[in-house]
Design an enzyme around this catalytic site. Structure first.
Site, PDB file in Angstrom:
ATOM      1  N   LYS A   1      83.404 -59.968  48.837  1.00 29.47           N
ATOM      2  CA  LYS A   1      83.116 -59.235  47.600  1.00 29.47           C
ATOM      3  C   LYS A   1      84.243 -59.469  46.584  1.00 29.47           C
ATOM      4  O   LYS A   1      85.315 -59.963  46.936  1.00 29.47           O
ATOM      5  CB  LYS A   1      82.962 -57.739  47.896  1.00 29.47           C
ATOM      6  CG  LYS A   1      84.175 -57.113  48.553  1.00 29.47           C
ATOM      7  CD  LYS A   1      83.950 -55.654  48.898  1.00 29.47           C
ATOM      8  CE  LYS A   1      85.178 -55.070  49.578  1.00 29.47           C
ATOM      9  NZ  LYS A   1      85.096 -53.623  49.744  1.00 29.47           N
TER      10      LYS A   1
ATOM     11  N   ARG B   1      82.540 -40.787  51.071  1.00 34.62           N
ATOM     12  CA  ARG B   1      82.038 -41.576  49.946  1.00 34.62           C
ATOM     13  C   ARG B   1      80.540 -41.801  50.172  1.00 34.62           C
ATOM     14  O   ARG B   1      79.710 -41.072  49.651  1.00 34.62           O
ATOM     15  CB  ARG B   1      82.791 -42.903  49.821  1.00 34.62           C
ATOM     16  CG  ARG B   1      84.269 -42.756  49.488  1.00 34.62           C
ATOM     17  CD  ARG B   1      84.893 -44.074  49.085  1.00 34.62           C
ATOM     18  NE  ARG B   1      84.601 -45.153  50.029  1.00 34.62           N
ATOM     19  CZ  ARG B   1      85.117 -46.364  49.951  1.00 34.62           C
ATOM     20  NH1 ARG B   1      85.940 -46.683  48.958  1.00 34.62           N
ATOM     21  NH2 ARG B   1      84.820 -47.284  50.856  1.00 34.62           N
TER      22      ARG B   1
ATOM     23  N   TYR C   1     110.856 -56.028  25.420  1.00 37.39           N
ATOM     24  CA  TYR C   1     110.319 -54.825  24.778  1.00 37.39           C
ATOM     25  C   TYR C   1     111.007 -53.564  25.302  1.00 37.39           C
ATOM     26  O   TYR C   1     111.210 -53.401  26.503  1.00 37.39           O
ATOM     27  CB  TYR C   1     108.816 -54.716  25.027  1.00 37.39           C
ATOM     28  CG  TYR C   1     107.988 -55.715  24.259  1.00 37.39           C
ATOM     29  CD1 TYR C   1     107.952 -55.695  22.864  1.00 37.39           C
ATOM     30  CD2 TYR C   1     107.235 -56.665  24.925  1.00 37.39           C
ATOM     31  CE1 TYR C   1     107.190 -56.602  22.163  1.00 37.39           C
ATOM     32  CE2 TYR C   1     106.462 -57.586  24.231  1.00 37.39           C
ATOM     33  CZ  TYR C   1     106.447 -57.549  22.842  1.00 37.39           C
ATOM     34  OH  TYR C   1     105.696 -58.456  22.141  1.00 37.39           O
TER      35      TYR C   1
END
Length: 373
Positions: A34, A132, A260
């Protein structure tokens, strides 16, 4: 040319599958591919995983892609289908499906495939504590009876919530629930009911509960699924190498800041290198001050650990090369993760898990496939 490269090593995938076979020699293997094979590319992964008994995907699109790529063995939809039309398409394409809630059960009972169809085998999801997907204790037996009466072959399955931590108390509870229901189903429904309990972590931590099918995922890609062992301790090989190149070098004066937010200040004059990689390529923006990369000296092949200095930007990072040889070359290769540092180590720098880093790589880095390890 700006170079950020993702190199996939199919031989490592094949090696890791062999490790699964060694750990679970009596079980069939449903290899998880997946999320584009955990970011590695399903087209590359499938040939390397040919010795698996089947593959698991999360979406119908992924299943169709695998079939189009020539995968002829079991394709399991681990979330099942999302409509009655998809159920019919699953039958038409010979996909096997998880059934985890009542609408899916209804679609299956209303449209039973032919006896020789792979869709006739369903993975019945039991909620043992992950909370779930899956049917609860008070419904699982009756649902199994309905499916069996309709002619389905059943694989009882569930999912660990904490298998990575061998000591977590919920593991024992989930195993106890699963074992009891499985025994009851074999007695009251059919002795032929199969079982699948273990994901990657379960394969390693609970060898006595491998049952008929194991479902390895992250370990196939060379990442450790457990908290107390590194990938190399499990004889797993990373299947991805993520690298870039040094694009510039400079001396940052003592007291000067880098990047930054002026996050990092040089305590002394520091030789630094800019590397053509950033969060726009998939490297995590937020990493700990101890985060390191490896610079490869092209002349000697030697690898040097170098710390990241300042914040990770969209397109580049700054690293401290003070300890490197004076003749280190512009365009030297820099490994973000691979054999070292390992993706699990980088994930620890970023306060996340290797799964996330592998899956969220952007499309900007060049992709290539290594022919051998």
């Amino acid at each position: 040319m700006r170079t950020a490269t993702v190199t996939i090593k199919p031989d490592a995938l094949t090696h890791n599958l062999r490790q699964v076979r060694k750990l679970a020699p009596k079980s069939k293997v449903l290899a998880m591919v997946k999320a584009n094979a955990y970011g590695h590319g399903i087209a590359v992964a499938l040939p390397a995983l040919q010795q698996a008994d089947g593959i698991g995907v999360a979406s119908f699109t992924e299943a169709l892609e695998a079939r189009e790529l020539g995968w002829q063995k079991t394709i399991g939809l681990i979330e099942g289908v999302f409509s009655a039309d998809e159920w019919q398409q699953a039958i038409d394409n010979d996909f096997s499906c998880v059934i985890h809630h009542l609408p899916q059960l209804q679609w299956a009972l209303e449209n039973v495939p032919d006896a020789d169809s792979p869709t006739r085998t369903v993975w019945l999801k039991y909620n043992t504590g992950m909370n779930r997907l899956g049917f609860a204790d008070d419904t699982i037996v009756e649902i199994a009876k309905q499916l069996h009466s309709a002619g389905y072959q059943l694989i009882l399955t569930t999912h660990f919530a904490n298998a990575d931590n061998n000591e977590h108390p919920l593991n024992a509870k989930q195993i106890q629930c699963f074992s009891a229901v499985l025994a009851g189903l074999k007695q009251t429904v059919s002795a032929d009911i199969k079982a699948s309990l273990c994901n990657s972590a379960g394969i390693i931590n609970f060898p006595e509960y491998h049952y008929d099918w194991v479902r390895p995922g992250i370990m196939l890609y060379g990442s450790s699924p457990v908290i107390d062992k590194r990938a190399d301790e499990l004889s797993l090989q990373p299947a991805m190498d993520f690298s870039a190149r040094i694009m510039a070098m400079q001396i940052v004066k003592a007291g000067s800041a880098i990047g930054y937010g002026s996050h990092w200040l040089a305590e002394q004059d520091t030789k630094t290198a800019l590397v053509s990689i950033g969060y726009g390529d998939g490297y995590p923006r937020v990493v700990a001050d101890c985060a390191e990369v490896c610079v490869i000296d092209a002349s000697s092949g030697k690898s040097y650990r170098c710390a990241i200095r300042g914040r990770v930007a969209m397109d580049m990072i700054t690293i401290d090369i003070s300890a490197l040889p004076e003749n280190i070359a512009l365009d030297s290769r820099v490994v973000l993760w691979g054999d070292a540092p390992h993706v699990d180590e980088v994930a620890a720098y970023a306060g996340t898990i290797g799964y996330e880093l592998l899956c969220r790589l952007s499309l900007r880095p060049e992709r290539q496939v290594c022919s051998s390890l």
